[in-house]
Scaffold this motif. Structure first.
Motif, PDB file in Angstrom:
ATOM      1  N   ASP A  12     -49.590  81.684  45.176  1.00 49.26           N
ATOM      2  CA  ASP A  12     -49.253  82.730  46.259  1.00 49.26           C
ATOM      3  C   ASP A  12     -49.374  81.809  47.424  1.00 49.26           C
ATOM      4  OD1 ASP A  12     -49.334  84.769  44.473  1.00 49.26           O
ATOM      5  OD2 ASP A  12     -51.111  85.731  45.311  1.00 49.26           O
ATOM      6  N   LEU A  13     -48.624  82.051  48.468  1.00 46.67           N
ATOM      7  CA  LEU A  13     -48.488  81.217  49.522  1.00 46.67           C
ATOM      8  C   LEU A  13     -47.917  82.086  51.016  1.00 46.67           C
ATOM      9  CD1 LEU A  13     -48.683  78.309  50.386  1.00 46.67           C
ATOM     10  CD2 LEU A  13     -46.027  78.103  50.054  1.00 46.67           C
ATOM     11  N   ALA A  14     -48.641  81.504  52.155  1.00 47.21           N
ATOM     12  CA  ALA A  14     -48.368  82.139  53.406  1.00 47.21           C
ATOM     13  C   ALA A  14     -47.307  81.270  54.075  1.00 47.21           C
ATOM     14  CB  ALA A  14     -49.740  82.550  54.041  1.00 47.21           C
ATOM     15  N   GLY A  15     -46.504  81.999  54.776  1.00 44.41           N
ATOM     16  CA  GLY A  15     -45.592  81.354  55.596  1.00 44.41           C
ATOM     17  C   GLY A  15     -45.345  81.453  57.026  1.00 44.41           C
ATOM     18  N   PRO A  16     -44.361  81.413  57.589  1.00 46.59           N
ATOM     19  CA  PRO A  16     -44.148  81.699  59.067  1.00 46.59           C
ATOM     20  C   PRO A  16     -44.036  83.183  59.181  1.00 46.59           C
ATOM     21  CG  PRO A  16     -41.905  80.884  58.148  1.00 46.59           C
ATOM     22  CD  PRO A  16     -42.968  80.742  57.311  1.00 46.59           C
ATOM     23  N   PHE A  17     -44.037  83.693  60.542  1.00 42.95           N
ATOM     24  CA  PHE A  17     -43.793  85.008  60.972  1.00 42.95           C
ATOM     25  C   PHE A  17     -44.434  86.029  60.096  1.00 42.95           C
ATOM     26  CE2 PHE A  17     -39.705  82.787  60.938  1.00 42.95           C
ATOM     27  CZ  PHE A  17     -39.905  82.029  62.082  1.00 42.95           C
ATOM     28  N   GLY A  18     -45.529  85.460  59.719  1.00 41.04           N
ATOM     29  CA  GLY A  18     -46.336  86.642  58.846  1.00 41.04           C
ATOM     30  C   GLY A  18     -46.108  86.958  57.338  1.00 41.04           C
ATOM     31  N   TRP A  19     -44.725  85.980  56.979  1.00 43.00           N
ATOM     32  CA  TRP A  19     -44.520  86.435  55.590  1.00 43.00           C
ATOM     33  C   TRP A  19     -45.450  85.710  54.606  1.00 43.00           C
ATOM     34  CZ3 TRP A  19     -38.812  83.857  56.632  1.00 43.00           C
ATOM     35  CH2 TRP A  19     -38.208  84.598  57.631  1.00 43.00           C
ATOM     36  N   THR A  20     -45.512  86.222  53.633  1.00 41.74           N
ATOM     37  CA  THR A  20     -46.094  85.704  52.359  1.00 41.74           C
ATOM     38  C   THR A  20     -45.326  86.084  50.964  1.00 41.74           C
ATOM     39  OG1 THR A  20     -47.333  87.851  51.802  1.00 41.74           O
ATOM     40  CG2 THR A  20     -48.495  86.221  53.285  1.00 41.74           C
ATOM     41  N   GLN A  21     -45.407  85.126  50.208  1.00 45.42           N
ATOM     42  CA  GLN A  21     -44.783  85.083  48.941  1.00 45.42           C
ATOM     43  C   GLN A  21     -45.845  85.187  47.718  1.00 45.42           C
ATOM     44  OE1 GLN A  21     -40.971  85.359  48.338  1.00 45.42           O
ATOM     45  NE2 GLN A  21     -41.496  86.498  50.383  1.00 45.42           N
ATOM     46  N   THR A  22     -45.605  85.936  46.590  1.00 47.47           N
ATOM     47  CA  THR A  22     -46.396  85.680  45.558  1.00 47.47           C
ATOM     48  C   THR A  22     -46.037  84.595  44.535  1.00 47.47           C
ATOM     49  OG1 THR A  22     -45.263  87.006  44.185  1.00 47.47           O
ATOM     50  CG2 THR A  22     -46.829  88.035  45.488  1.00 47.47           C
ATOM     51  N   ALA A  23     -46.626  83.908  43.801  1.00 44.42           N
ATOM     52  CA  ALA A  23     -46.473  83.047  43.041  1.00 44.42           C
ATOM     53  C   ALA A  23     -45.246  83.351  42.208  1.00 44.42           C
ATOM     54  CB  ALA A  23     -47.772  82.565  41.965  1.00 44.42           C
ATOM     55  N   GLU A  24     -45.320  84.448  41.751  1.00 44.44           N
ATOM     56  CA  GLU A  24     -43.970  84.882  40.887  1.00 44.44           C
ATOM     57  C   GLU A  24     -42.741  84.830  41.693  1.00 44.44           C
ATOM     58  OE1 GLU A  24     -47.681  86.322  39.048  1.00 44.44           O
ATOM     59  OE2 GLU A  24     -46.978  86.415  40.763  1.00 44.44           O
ATOM     60  N   GLU A  25     -42.949  85.243  42.865  1.00 44.72           N
ATOM     61  CA  GLU A  25     -41.728  85.424  43.850  1.00 44.72           C
ATOM     62  C   GLU A  25     -41.147  83.997  44.094  1.00 44.72           C
ATOM     63  OE1 GLU A  25     -42.463  89.668  46.267  1.00 44.72           O
ATOM     64  OE2 GLU A  25     -43.405  87.703  46.687  1.00 44.72           O
ATOM     65  N   LEU A  26     -42.160  82.931  44.305  1.00 45.65           N
ATOM     66  CA  LEU A  26     -41.914  81.740  44.805  1.00 45.65           C
ATOM     67  C   LEU A  26     -41.125  80.964  43.492  1.00 45.65           C
ATOM     68  CD1 LEU A  26     -44.990  80.741  46.604  1.00 45.65           C
ATOM     69  CD2 LEU A  26     -42.469  80.983  47.625  1.00 45.65           C
ATOM     70  N   THR A  27     -41.648  81.224  42.208  1.00 46.38           N
ATOM     71  CA  THR A  27     -41.279  80.484  41.154  1.00 46.38           C
ATOM     72  C   THR A  27     -39.653  81.260  40.835  1.00 46.38           C
ATOM     73  OG1 THR A  27     -43.315  80.398  40.274  1.00 46.38           O
ATOM     74  CG2 THR A  27     -41.452  80.780  38.442  1.00 46.38           C
ATOM     75  N   ARG A  28     -39.412  82.297  41.306  1.00 46.10           N
ATOM     76  CA  ARG A  28     -37.965  82.870  40.905  1.00 46.10           C
ATOM     77  C   ARG A  28     -37.191  82.212  42.106  1.00 46.10           C
ATOM     78  NH1 ARG A  28     -36.431  89.314  40.389  1.00 46.10           N
ATOM     79  NH2 ARG A  28     -34.153  88.891  40.298  1.00 46.10           N
ATOM     80  N   ALA A  29     -37.588  82.010  43.211  1.00 43.73           N
ATOM     81  CA  ALA A  29     -36.718  81.378  44.077  1.00 43.73           C
ATOM     82  C   ALA A  29     -36.366  80.015  43.853  1.00 43.73           C
ATOM     83  CB  ALA A  29     -37.363  81.440  45.611  1.00 43.73           C
ATOM     84  N   THR A  30     -37.595  79.273  43.523  1.00 40.66           N
ATOM     85  CA  THR A  30     -37.126  77.864  43.024  1.00 40.66           C
ATOM     86  C   THR A  30     -36.180  78.010  41.950  1.00 40.66           C
ATOM     87  OG1 THR A  30     -39.362  77.141  43.582  1.00 40.66           O
ATOM     88  CG2 THR A  30     -38.445  75.960  41.785  1.00 40.66           C
ATOM     89  N   ALA A  31     -36.231  78.721  40.801  1.00 36.64           N
ATOM     90  CA  ALA A  31     -35.363  78.819  39.576  1.00 36.64           C
ATOM     91  C   ALA A  31     -33.905  79.203  40.071  1.00 36.64           C
ATOM     92  CB  ALA A  31     -35.649  79.742  38.643  1.00 36.64           C
ATOM     93  N   VAL A  32     -33.911  80.090  41.090  1.00 36.31           N
ATOM     94  CA  VAL A  32     -32.519  80.501  41.632  1.00 36.31           C
ATOM     95  C   VAL A  32     -31.877  79.165  42.358  1.00 36.31           C
ATOM     96  CG1 VAL A  32     -31.261  81.950  43.192  1.00 36.31           C
ATOM     97  CG2 VAL A  32     -32.895  82.825  41.539  1.00 36.31           C
ATOM     98  N   THR A  33     -32.678  78.516  43.152  1.00 32.16           N
ATOM     99  CA  THR A  33     -32.286  77.657  44.147  1.00 32.16           C
ATOM    100  C   THR A  33     -31.698  76.274  43.306  1.00 32.16           C
ATOM    101  OG1 THR A  33     -33.658  78.199  45.880  1.00 32.16           O
ATOM    102  CG2 THR A  33     -32.772  75.821  45.944  1.00 32.16           C
ATOM    103  N   LEU A  34     -32.722  76.006  42.134  1.00 32.05           N
ATOM    104  CA  LEU A  34     -32.464  74.882  41.567  1.00 32.05           C
ATOM    105  C   LEU A  34     -31.179  74.960  40.651  1.00 32.05           C
ATOM    106  CD1 LEU A  34     -35.881  73.384  40.567  1.00 32.05           C
ATOM    107  CD2 LEU A  34     -34.552  72.445  42.325  1.00 32.05           C
TER     108      LEU A  34
END
Length: 197
Positions: free
Chosen positions: A152-174
């Motif tokens: 899980d990771l915190a980012g700017p503007f108070g946004w956070t993403q779960t590990a699963e969300e980050l994994t999905r974003a990476t998969a879609v991007t790549l």
């Protein structure tokens, strides 16, 4: 899917320091088992294996050189040097395995390698960066999403993403962006078997 007879397995940062609670909650508890299965298959087939170690330059990092967490996890360490094919250790202090020592691109090109399989830790950090750069350098990159994990990771503007969300974003991007082909461990293992004999 076909896996080339000289495809390189690039095992990124599978280090004990990533078991430190400082990283927070992770996804994919099956990652290490799938990484082990791929290393075993690569070593049995004589294909090249690249082990990448992150030597952090941050003083408090669990991955810093000399710290216990800098060492490879047992799943990798117990397999080092056991294959019938070439093995390379790359050390780095940034996200991309292509910016390490020795020069990964030069080593791969010298061996005539055109296809990479990227696994390890973390999905959206060093794995994604290595895959993107590999794609930019002209390699065919396979990215078995179940042979890696992130946190899980915190980012700017108070946004956070779960590990699963980050994994999905990476998969879609790549995959969607053409940097790599996102697959599963089973896809890769079946691709190896397709070339057997």
């Amino acid at each position: 899917m076909r896996v080339a007879s000289n495809a390189a397995l690039v095992v990124v940062d599978v280090q004990k320091g990533f078991d430190d609670p400082v990283w927070g909650r992770r996804d994919n508890p099956d990652a290490e088992g799938n990484i082990a299965a791929l290393i075993d298959a690569w070593q049995a087939s004589g294909r090249p294996v690249v082990l990448v170690r992150h030597d952090s330059v941050l003083p408090g990092s669990p991955l810093r050189a000399g710290a216990a967490g800098n060492a490879f996890k047992d799943v990798v360490e117990e397999r080092r040097g056991k294959g019938s094919g070439p093995e390379l250790l790359v050390t780095k202090s940034v996200n991309s395995a292509f910016y390490g020592e020795p020069d990964l691109d030069a080593w791969l090109r010298g061996a005539g390698v055109a296809q990479l399989v990227v696994v390890g830790i973390q999905t959206n950090m060093c794995n994604e960066t290595t895959a993107r750069m590999g794609g930019n350098l002209g390699y065919e990159v396979l990215f078995p999403l179940d042979a890696m994990h992130t946190f899980d990771l915190a980012g700017p503007f108070g946004w956070t993403q779960t590990a699963e969300e980050l994994t999905r974003a990476t998969a879609v991007t790549l995959h969607g962006g053409g940097f790599a082909r996102v697959v599963t461990t089973r896809d890769v293992l079946e691709g190896l078997e397709g070339l057997a004999g």
